[in-house]
Design a protein around this motif. Structure first.
Motif, PDB file in Angstrom:
ATOM      1  N   ASP A  11      -6.397  -1.351  -4.590  1.00 38.50           N
ATOM      2  CA  ASP A  11      -5.507  -2.454  -3.445  1.00 38.50           C
ATOM      3  C   ASP A  11      -6.343  -3.131  -2.477  1.00 38.50           C
ATOM      4  O   ASP A  11      -7.528  -3.315  -2.430  1.00 38.50           O
ATOM      5  CB  ASP A  11      -5.574  -1.168  -2.300  1.00 38.50           C
ATOM      6  CG  ASP A  11      -4.312  -1.929  -1.203  1.00 38.50           C
ATOM      7  OD1 ASP A  11      -4.234  -2.759  -1.319  1.00 38.50           O
ATOM      8  OD2 ASP A  11      -4.037  -0.989  -0.787  1.00 38.50           O
ATOM      9  N   GLU A  12      -6.493  -4.181  -2.770  1.00 32.99           N
ATOM     10  CA  GLU A  12      -7.342  -5.408  -2.326  1.00 32.99           C
ATOM     11  C   GLU A  12      -8.346  -4.875  -3.058  1.00 32.99           C
ATOM     12  O   GLU A  12      -9.555  -5.158  -2.266  1.00 32.99           O
ATOM     13  CB  GLU A  12      -7.126  -6.070  -0.845  1.00 32.99           C
ATOM     14  CG  GLU A  12      -5.422  -6.151  -0.867  1.00 32.99           C
ATOM     15  CD  GLU A  12      -5.284  -6.343   1.402  1.00 32.99           C
ATOM     16  OE1 GLU A  12      -6.092  -7.212   1.514  1.00 32.99           O
ATOM     17  OE2 GLU A  12      -4.396  -6.073   1.465  1.00 32.99           O
ATOM     18  N   THR A  56       0.537  -1.261   0.150  1.00 30.82           N
ATOM     19  CA  THR A  56      -0.061  -0.172   0.162  1.00 30.82           C
ATOM     20  C   THR A  56       1.038   1.635  -0.115  1.00 30.82           C
ATOM     21  O   THR A  56       0.583   2.135  -0.560  1.00 30.82           O
ATOM     22  CB  THR A  56      -0.752   0.039   0.939  1.00 30.82           C
ATOM     23  OG1 THR A  56      -1.816  -0.814   0.280  1.00 30.82           O
ATOM     24  CG2 THR A  56      -2.014   1.203   1.522  1.00 30.82           C
ATOM     25  N   GLN A 104      -8.628   0.389  -0.266  1.00 30.75           N
ATOM     26  CA  GLN A 104      -9.347  -0.332   0.237  1.00 30.75           C
ATOM     27  C   GLN A 104     -10.712  -0.109   0.994  1.00 30.75           C
ATOM     28  O   GLN A 104     -12.160  -0.611   0.816  1.00 30.75           O
ATOM     29  CB  GLN A 104      -8.393  -1.132   1.001  1.00 30.75           C
ATOM     30  CG  GLN A 104      -8.856  -2.387   1.289  1.00 30.75           C
ATOM     31  CD  GLN A 104      -7.582  -3.222   2.092  1.00 30.75           C
ATOM     32  OE1 GLN A 104      -6.568  -2.765   2.140  1.00 30.75           O
ATOM     33  NE2 GLN A 104      -8.281  -4.265   2.475  1.00 30.75           N
ATOM     34  N   GLY A 159      -3.190  -2.851   7.313  1.00 27.80           N
ATOM     35  CA  GLY A 159      -4.538  -3.153   6.568  1.00 27.80           C
ATOM     36  C   GLY A 159      -4.715  -4.390   7.213  1.00 27.80           C
ATOM     37  O   GLY A 159      -5.685  -5.106   7.998  1.00 27.80           O
TER      38      GLY A 159
END
Ligand SMILES: Nc1ncnc2c1ncn2[C@@H]1O[C@H](COP(=O)(O)OP(=O)(O)OP(=O)(O)O)[C@@H](O)[C@H]1O
Ligand SMILES: [Mg+2]
Lengths: 351, 499
Positions: free
Chosen positions: B165-166, B46, B88, B403
């Motif tokens: 991001d994810e 990230t 995210q 995260g």
């Protein structure tokens, strides 16, 4: 050349401290403009303010006198703010403390040795009750505490005026809107040679120590900090939100109430209009200046107390209105807000 | 001539207090490439992408965009260069319509600003298969749609580089297909896509190249066709993977510990989201609740945990009725709760240790009204150790945790609290491969000790792997219960059609 804002990755504690300092220092040149507009040499005026506040033994004592209510209200507000409740109701709570203790002093008919202790107890409790009310309204019914606390200040002010012009108006006071003078046993002793009431001074210092401990070492303080930081997390963790809000507000209101007792029993020895030149409002500044840390409320309150003393002085020596002090306070508050911003962003100048 | 690389990050170093988050990282992505970025929790994925998007300034290194050195000092610079990031946590303005969200902050006509924008957005959506209802308010649409809106938002701003991001941790597997299709469509039109994920399978299926990070360094760039999932995992952790799958003992088949009877729960919009659900969870059993997100699972979970008042029905634990009790009482009775959303469970401004104790502070960590400083740090140290939390310092604000590491705290806290029943929503979302294994192992351990576990997850693999029984939730009702693990396709079918 281009000037622009850039977000900082992380905000360090040093930066926050600097931004607070910057608020106070930068307020001086800005207020200078107002002095100039009044036709006064700003350097002279500022020297006069600070010289009177901190330049002599007498000045320092007076500054302490004015700082005491600021410390009490400021520490209380710190607790409320830490718990995420934006109270601006310290002024009203202070007045209610003063009103309740006046009743004890003049109308309770208690045995003299009981009077002072009960004045503090009832004064504090009245302030607390007056603060818990908006707390509950917010926790239970979602009412905006900023508005409610603000409004309650005016209710308290008007109630006080009603009392001193109506039912509690003194008999020996030549028609002034104020109560009779308190009997001696309802007045606070002062440190010899000064006007500093030692009881409230001690209480103010004690409150700083206790609440610092309370916030950072006790379970209740931990719960308050979680609540203020993320209310959802507090609920998730199973904390009792209404209870926490009520307790935070009670602490805040109790201390403001005590400040009110100090003003009637220590300074004016009677209840009247203008027992507080807005201590409860001004105390918002030390609370934020301290970055919500009770210890730092102490120096910040001394600074603000000094401004009150200096402001009184320039009224006489330079024939300037006391309102100038409010300009100064307002400027600091604005700068605090912008300092908050600059701690998060920085200005970048590019060619 | 078009440049070969969409962007090149060269020698990027970024230090945070106590941690070197990026250590001389080189990261280059070609035009039209889909790149997977893998790595353990806290590896720096990230952070690397936030540097690209102007959210962090690197301490050293430079960035080239389409062959030219770029000065990226703020997200605005990045947007100007055609770099868009889908975070995210989505950042839509809930009260605004989808269209308003997409065009927010861009140049608009002074009069009827949305008229022209609508045509443009519709065209864009059509082209990339990102169809959403433009007039719905952002809060009305499920996570998967919100994600599409975020992508649309980036594309509308002319993104040539898209960072996700994810992206799959918030949406259900059944929705991956559409997402992947859109991404492939985008890459065909020349967009470079960076895709951060912990799911090796999906990284291998849609990405052209895989980059692996470990402790702030890029340790490998590889071709997904030439590596196995096991090799990837090993490169991520830097040692051999112990393939000791946690052993699942035979179900204890104890008596019921949690009973849900005819439960009705409303969602935030005042619509009935749970419509008469009955469940019975036994001691030592993992009951999986499978379902596409938005079918009432969140509300069911919240109602059981006391975070939401049910409109009808009851929940009892060990014979005690929970549905009328306040949340703190329910916790005290031994119900642990892992919420789907980390936001409700983490206090970002408080320290990592203060977050670690959020669940147990009033039991063992305080005496009278005092917090026991020693026991607090001891407890936090234990949790961090047991769950392999990577934190530069325990005294740092929790908002600086990566995260996955924040999720480890949320999950670890509950598992350490010695509960009777665990209600867990997507408990391993955002966790890396080894931490997911660790989490699963601990769930099975708890189960062996007789804890009843209600596992509500969008990850079907997780449900299949852990559950003794599986209930399927569809349209606010339990539509089917499998008494033993069904084949995947049978479960998927049950999740989409009422039978
Ligand atoms: N603003 C910050 N201040 C201090 N430390 C930070 C900050 N942001 C990230 N870190 C630290 O940098 C490291 C890398 O974090 P990063 O968020 O990049 O990890 P990640 O690879 O995205 O992990 P995850 O898979 O868990 O999301 C972590 O140790 C994290 O605690
Ligand atoms: Mg991350």
């Amino acid at each position: 050349m281009k000037v622009r804002l850039e977000r900082r990755g992380a905000t360090s504690a040093r930066l926050v401290a600097l931004s607070r300092l910057f608020a106070v220092v930068l307020a001086l040149p800005i207020t200078s403009v107002v002095f100039l507009a009044c036709g006064t040499n700003p350097a002279k005026a500022i020297a006069e303010i600070f010289g009177n506040a901190f330049g002599s033994w007498f000045g320092i004592c007076e500054t302490i006198v004015k700082s005491i209510p600021l410390i009490l209200c400021g520490v209380g507000l710190t607790v409320a703010y830490k718990a995420g409740i934006i109270s601006i109701g310290a002024e009203g709570q202070l007045l209610f403390g003063a009103i309740a203790s006046t009743w004890v002093a003049i109308y309770s008919g208690l045995a003299p040795p009981l009077v002072l202790p009960l004045m503090f107890l009832l004064g504090g409790t009245a302030g607390a009750a007056y603060a818990v009310l908006p707390g509950i309204l917010r926790a239970k019914f979602g009412l905006n505490e900023i508005i409610v606390t603000l409004m309650l200040n005016y209710v308290a002010q008007n109630f006080l005026v009603y009392l001193v012009t109506g039912p509690w108006k003194g008999k020996g006071e030549w028609g002034f809107p104020q109560t009779d003078k308190f009997p001696d046993y309802a007045c606070l002793g002062t440190i010899p040679g000064t006007r500093i009431p030692y009881v409230t001074l001690a209480l103010a210092l004690l409150s700083v120590a206790i609440l610092h401990f309370q916030l950072f070492v006790t379970k209740l303080g931990y719960e308050m900090r979680v609540l203020g930081d993320n209310p959802e997390a507090a609920r998730f963790a199973g904390m009792r939100i209404t209870y926490l809000v009520a307790v935070s507000m009670a602490i805040s209101g109790f201390l403001s109430g005590i400040a009110g007792v100090g003003e009637v029993a220590g300074m004016h020895q009677r209840l009247k209009r203008g027992i507080s030149p807005g201590y409860g409002f001004t105390a918002i500044i030390p609370a934020w200046l301290s970055n919500l840390n009770p210890i730092f409320v102490l120096p910040a309150s001394l600074l603000m107390g000094g401004l009150f003393v200096g402001g009184d002085a320039i009224q006489i020596s330079l024939k300037l209105p006391f309102g100038i002090v409010n300009v100064f306070n307002g400027t600091i508050l604005l700068l605090l807000a912008s300092g908050e911003f600059l701690a998060r962003y920085k200005l970048v100048v590019e060619a | 001539m078009t440049p070969e690389f969409s962007f090149e990050m060269l020698g990027i170093t970024k230090k945070f207090p106590n941690v070197l988050a990026l250590d001389n990282v080189d990261f280059k992505v070609k035009v039209g490439e889909i790149r997977a970025l893998l790595g353990e929790n806290g590896a720096g994925k990230t952070t690397l992408m936030k540097v690209l998007c102007g959210l962090y300034r690197p301490d050293s290194g430079k960035i080239l965009v389409r062959g030219k050195e770029a000065r990226i000092r703020s997200p605005k610079d990045a947007i100007g260069l055609g770099i868009g990031m889908v975070h995210q946590r989505f950042a839509l303005v809930e009260s605004m319509s989808v269209l308003e969200n997409v065009v927010l902050g861009t140049k608009m006509d002074a009069l009827f600003p949305l008229r022209r924008a609508r045509a443009d957005v519709e065209e864009l959506a059509e082209k990339f298969g990102l169809k959403v209802d433009l007039d719905a308010k952002a809060w009305q649409i499920p996570a998967s749609e919100q994600q599409k809106v975020e992508i649309l938002k980036a594309m509308y701003r002319g993104a040539k580089i898209l960072v996700l991001d994810e992206p799959t941790s918030m949406i259900a597997p059944s929705e991956y297909e559409t997402l992947f299709k859109s991404l492939i469509e985008l890459s065909r039109s020349g967009t470079a896509i960076v895709f951060i994920t912990h799911k090796l399978k999906e990284a291998m299926s849609i990405c052209d190249t895989i980059t692996i990070m470990r402790r702030g360094k890029v340790v490998a760039n590889c071709d997904p066709k030439e590596v196995s999932a096991k090799e990837l995992a090993e490169m991520m952790i830097g040692r051999d993977l112990q393939t000791e799958a946690p052993q699942k003992s035979v179900a204890a088949g104890g008596q019921a510990v949690l009973e849900v009877e005819d439960l009705f729960v409303e969602n935030d919009r005042g619509m009935m989201a749970v419509k008469g659900v009955s469940l019975s969870l036994r001691r030592g059993e993992i009951l999986g609740v499978a379902g596409v997100s938005g079918n009432g699972q969140t509300e069911l979970m919240e109602a059981i945990a006391g975070m939401r008042r049910p409109k009808g029905g009851r929940v009892t634990m060990d014979g005690k009725e929970l549905s009328k009790l306040p949340p703190w009482k329910i916790r005290e009775l031994g119900l642990a709760y892992v919420p789907e959303s980390k936001r409700v469970a983490i206090s970002p401004g408080l320290s990592v240790s203060e977050n670690a104790i959020l669940k147990s502070y009033s039991k063992s960590l305080s005496r009278g009204f005092l917090m026991m400083k020693e026991s607090v740090s001891e407890y936090a140290r234990q949790l961090v150790e047991k769950f392999n939390v990577v934190a530069p310092s325990l005294e740092m604000p929790a908002k600086f945790l990566s995260g996955g590491n924040a999720q480890k705290i949320v999950l670890g806290r509950e598992l350490m609290s010695d509960p009777k029943v665990i209600v867990a929503g997507n408990p391993t979302s955002g966790l890396d491969v080894s931490s997911t294994e660790l989490g699963h192992g601990l769930f099975l351990q708890a189960r062996a000790k007789g804890v009843g576990i209600l596992l509500i997850s969008e990850d079907v693999d997780e449900i299949l792997k852990l559950s003794d029984r599986i209930a399927v939730m569809l349209g606010g009702k339990i539509t089917k219960v499998f008494d033993r693990t069904p084949p995947l396709d049978e479960l998927s079918l049950a999740m989409t059609f009422e039978q």
